[in-house]
Design an enzyme around this catalytic site. Structure first.
Site, PDB file in Angstrom:
ATOM      1  N   ASP A   1       0.863  -1.175   0.000  1.00  0.00           N
ATOM      2  CA  ASP A   1       0.000   0.000   0.000  1.00  0.00           C
ATOM      3  C   ASP A   1       0.911   1.240   0.000  1.00  0.00           C
ATOM      4  OD1 ASP A   1      -2.150   1.673  -0.008  1.00  0.00           O
ATOM      5  OD2 ASP A   1      -3.148   0.790   1.724  1.00  0.00           O
TER       6      ASP A   1
HETATM    7  C1  NOJ Z   1      -4.043   3.924   0.197  1.00  0.00           C
HETATM    8  C2  NOJ Z   1      -5.230   3.035   0.417  1.00  0.00           C
HETATM    9  O1  NOJ Z   1      -5.113   2.395   1.667  1.00  0.00           O
HETATM   10  C3  NOJ Z   1      -5.427   1.987  -0.659  1.00  0.00           C
HETATM   11  O2  NOJ Z   1      -6.669   1.394  -0.442  1.00  0.00           O
HETATM   12  C4  NOJ Z   1      -5.328   2.597  -2.021  1.00  0.00           C
HETATM   13  O3  NOJ Z   1      -5.557   1.613  -2.994  1.00  0.00           O
HETATM   14  C5  NOJ Z   1      -3.957   3.223  -2.175  1.00  0.00           C
HETATM   15  N1  NOJ Z   1      -3.786   4.264  -1.181  1.00  0.00           N
HETATM   16  C6  NOJ Z   1      -3.727   3.806  -3.557  1.00  0.00           C
HETATM   17  O4  NOJ Z   1      -4.485   4.940  -3.713  1.00  0.00           O
END
Ligand code: NOJ
Length: 751
Positions: free
Chosen positions: A260
């Site tokens: 993430d």
């Molecule tokens: C953070 C989020 O937790 C995740 O769900 C998301 O896909 C990513 N950022 C990318 O934007």
């Protein structure tokens, strides 16, 4: 399985080129949710140091990035493009927590199909969805993106969504690869605080939180994203036992695992060591791609030569192990690119004309509108709904005629201008002109308003005194036959990093509801929210309560359909508490030694300040709950045989009759209790559901089949040692329209 093409390519690549494939950056064309800079994408591409990009907003930009990538790579390795397509892409559907409440694999698959078609038409071939975190604490803002509290429902949602997104061929121009997220137990954050850690028994971790991942992997999901949080003291981006051991080893996942946003770099803040240490930890744990942080890019070249000796972190890793892990991760990246057909034609998804005709097509908007009817929940109705033809309606609320909020959180490619407001939708259904007034600000605390406006302004504080706005609304209510008040949360009041300590309606809206109710004009509340709110007071004051969640592009039309007579097909995928202090509250509560009800007087599991009318474990509105415009009679369930053995199949039947005068739908739900087991088990667990539509007077028998496997439960000292076991004895099957109103039949099952 590695193909000859990928094996040959790997043999020609340098270490630096392989590490470059593990790098994942944002195009910076949309909102950013972390602190790190977008990075020098162009510079990376020129040197072949980037494997994929997320967050592009057009085919034109996809094509341009791809051209740069091919020019910068000795082997002409294409990029793949990813995006957060959480509840639709250009056509925005109701929030996932709403869609889950449709209790309909057909709806989940159809909406995912449309999302895939729109995203793939813009060159996006991986979507960061479905989010399948079990969410049991409504203080957590990402409840909005989740399929709710129940592992059985979330697992069926995961399977259907993966099917809808991926279809049966990832090279088709209308499919995308799914990314199950966030692995694992991100939704169990202590206190409901986003990013906070989780402490869970092995049984809960594997038996509840991992279940939707198991289902999503079995359905063929090609990628998974790691979670930000630590689980039982180990941050998930470094959790080798759960990633390599459980996900790949036990669940059989063989796809790509992405970090993430800055998740690898954040391992240092979790206390696991410096940049080089956390890089090695993440790579060896099985995280293939590094999102945004570029730890892999910076640290792997040296680690691959020198290895790592970090006694303070208790680590000593040989260079050879790092190289082998780089090879593994790079092979997975390239394999996905091959599965997407990108080696054959890197521009196969770059068709400008298709992108234009696909986005927000009338057909897609129809799917969205129908999905609203299927997911809107009627929580209360004293008969005021459906609205009478010719009724004079006053529409009240800061979000009643507002396009900025209806799409809800995580609609990063949604087009607000294309959204239908409640005013527009309702007016189109009514003969009389609507009166529409604001009545109150969404919130009145300027500091809170400022935070809620982080991704663009959605809360507008009025210059007028609050009392004047309420007065105006009261006057409109007095002049109307019915008042419809749109109340709830602003778009960013739920979502990532939008945890709340208080689940009440914001104070200015509470005062508005009280004043409207005092007029005596029947009051319909349309609740727009991304999480369960504590609506005890407001429900008592209103004649009807309609839970719209955030309904997306077609919000105004879809909710107006329901207000004027379309059957509300949604049921709650998460319990609504009566009061904030009750959370977390879930239907699958475990028994205690002093249960409620049953134990004498005060000394029972509950709250001294909660009236007996509100059972502490079921909240104000239980899981699975939702009313219809007609009424149903559920007969008690029956079984063919009440003694079973071994591999027998139990067949549970329930007869349901539409006893009203309208055609309507109900979700027949099957729960199971296992009163005696080796460990304390939830009092009831969902094991089946079926949505049926019946004409007035029509009767239908719904049958469920269960084997021993369906009754097994997880038990073990630690996650990798968890086994699914089943004990002979009595099982109670309970059926009904929600987790509270159930009738039962018992069987005895011998070993
Ligand atoms: C953070 C989020 O937790 C995740 O769900 C998301 O896909 C990513 N950022 C990318 O934007």
């Amino acid at each position: 399985m590695t193909t000859d093409r990928i094996a040959a390519l790997m043999a020609r690549m340098t270490l630096a080129e392989k590490i470059g494939q593990l790098n994942l950056l944002s195009a910076g064309e949309g909102p950013e949710t972390g602190s790190a800079a977008v990075g020098n994408i162009r510079g990376r591409l020129e040197k072949g140091r980037l494997g994929a990009i997320f967050g592009t907003k057009s085919v034109v930009s996809v094509r341009a990035w791809q051209e740069l990538a091919l020019a910068g790579s000795r082997h002409a390795i294409p990029l793949f493009f990813a995006e957060d397509v959480i509840h639709g892409h250009r056509t925005v559907f109701p929030l996932p927590i709403a869609l889950a409440g449709a209790f309909s694999p057909a709806v989940w698959e159809a909406t995912a199909r449309v999302a895939a078609r729109e995203a793939a038409a813009e060159g996006i071939k991986q979507v960061y969805a479905p989010m399948i975190d079990i969410a049991r604490d409504p203080r957590w803002g990402r409840v909005a993106e989740s399929p709710g509290e129940d592992p059985y429902l979330a697992s069926r949602y995961a399977e259907a969504t993966v099917r809808g997104l991926e279809g049966d061929d990832l090279t088709r121009p209308d499919t995308v690869v799914a990314c199950l997220k966030h692995f694992l137990a991100y939704g169990a954050a202590v206190g409901g605080r986003d990013y906070d850690n989780a402490s869970l028994s092995a049984e809960e971790l594997i038996g509840v939180y991992a279940e939707p991942f198991r289902a999503g992997v079995a359905a063929g999901a090609g990628s998974v994203m790691a979670a930000f949080n630590a689980v039982n003291k180990r941050p998930m981006h470094a959790h080798r036992p759960l990633i390599e051991g459980w996900l790949r080893g036990k669940a059989g996942f063989d796809g790509l695992l992405v970090a993430d946003y800055t998740g690898i770099a954040e391992l240092s803040a979790h206390g696991l060591g410096d940049g080089a240490t956390v890089t090695a930890l993440a790579l060896l744990a099985g995280v293939d791609m590094d999102m945004i942080g570029e730890n892999y890019l910076h640290h792997l070249p040296r680690l691959a030569v020198e290895g790592l000796d970090a006694p303070e972190a208790g680590l000593s890793i040989a260079a050879g192990d790092i190289c082998a892990a780089v090879d593994r991760a790079c092979t997975r990246v390239l394999t996905l690119k091959e599965r997407l057909g990108l080696f054959d034609d890197p521009f196969r998804y770059c068709d400008e004309a298709r992108a234009t005709t696909t986005a927000l097509s009338p057909e897609h908007r129809r799917v969205a509108r129908d999905a609203i009817a299927e997911s809107t929940v009627l929580l209360k109705n004293d008969g005021v709904l459906p609205l009478r033809t010719g009724a004079r309606v006053a529409l009240v609320g800061a979000m009643a005629d507002d396009r900025t909020n209806v799409l809800g959180t995580w609609a990063v490619s949604g087009d607000q201008a294309a959204a239908v407001t409640f005013r527009e939708g309702l007016q189109a259904h009514l003969e009389e002109p609507l009166t529409c007034v604001k009545g109150a600000d969404i919130v009145d605390d300027p500091e809170l308003a400022h935070r809620l406006n982080v991704h663009g302004q959605t809360v507008f504080l009025d210059d007028r005194p609050a009392a004047l706005m309420v007065e105006e609304a009261v006057a409109a209510a007095r002049a109307a036959d019915v008042v419809v008040a749109v109340v709830g949360e602003a778009r960013e009041y739920s979502g990532e990093c939008s945890s709340r300590t208080d689940l009440d309606l914001p104070p200015p809206q509470q005062r508005l509801v009280e004043a409207l109710a005092a007029t005596g004009t029947p009051l319909v509340l349309v609740v727009q929210t991304g999480r369960p709110l504590a609506l005890e007071r407001e429900t008592a004051l209103a004649s009807a309560v309609v839970l719209a969640w955030f309904a997306g592009t077609e919000a105004g039309n879809g909710i107006a359909d329901v207000l004027t007579g379309t059957e509300p097909g949604g049921r709650l995928a998460i319990t609504f508490p009566a009061r904030t202090g009750q959370v977390p509250v879930l239907y699958a509560a475990e028994p205690t030694g002093r249960p409620y009800p049953g134990h004498f007087e005060k000394f029972k599991t509950g709250y001294v300040d909660l009236p007996d009318t509100i059972p502490p474990a079921t909240g104000l509105f239980p899981f699975g709950f939702g009313l219809s415009y007609t009424t149903f009679d559920y007969a008690a369930p029956t079984v063919e045989r009440d003694r079973l053995a071994g591999d027998d199949t139990a067949r549970v039947r329930v007869v349901v009759t539409n006893t009203g005068v309208r055609r309507g739908s109900t979700v027949v739900q099957l729960y199971v209790s296992d009163p005696v087991a080796r460990i304390t088990r939830p009092m009831i667990e969902l094991k089946g559901f079926k949505k049926i539509v019946l004409d007035p007077g029509e009767t239908r028998e719904v049958a469920f089949s269960l084997t021993r496997r369906d009754l097994a439960y997880a038990i073990g000292e630690e996650p990798l040692a968890v086994e699914w076991v089943w004990d002979p004895g009595v099982f109670v099957f309970r059926t009904g329209p929600n987790a509270r109103d159930l009738q039962s039949v018992a069987v005895h099952w011998d070993g």
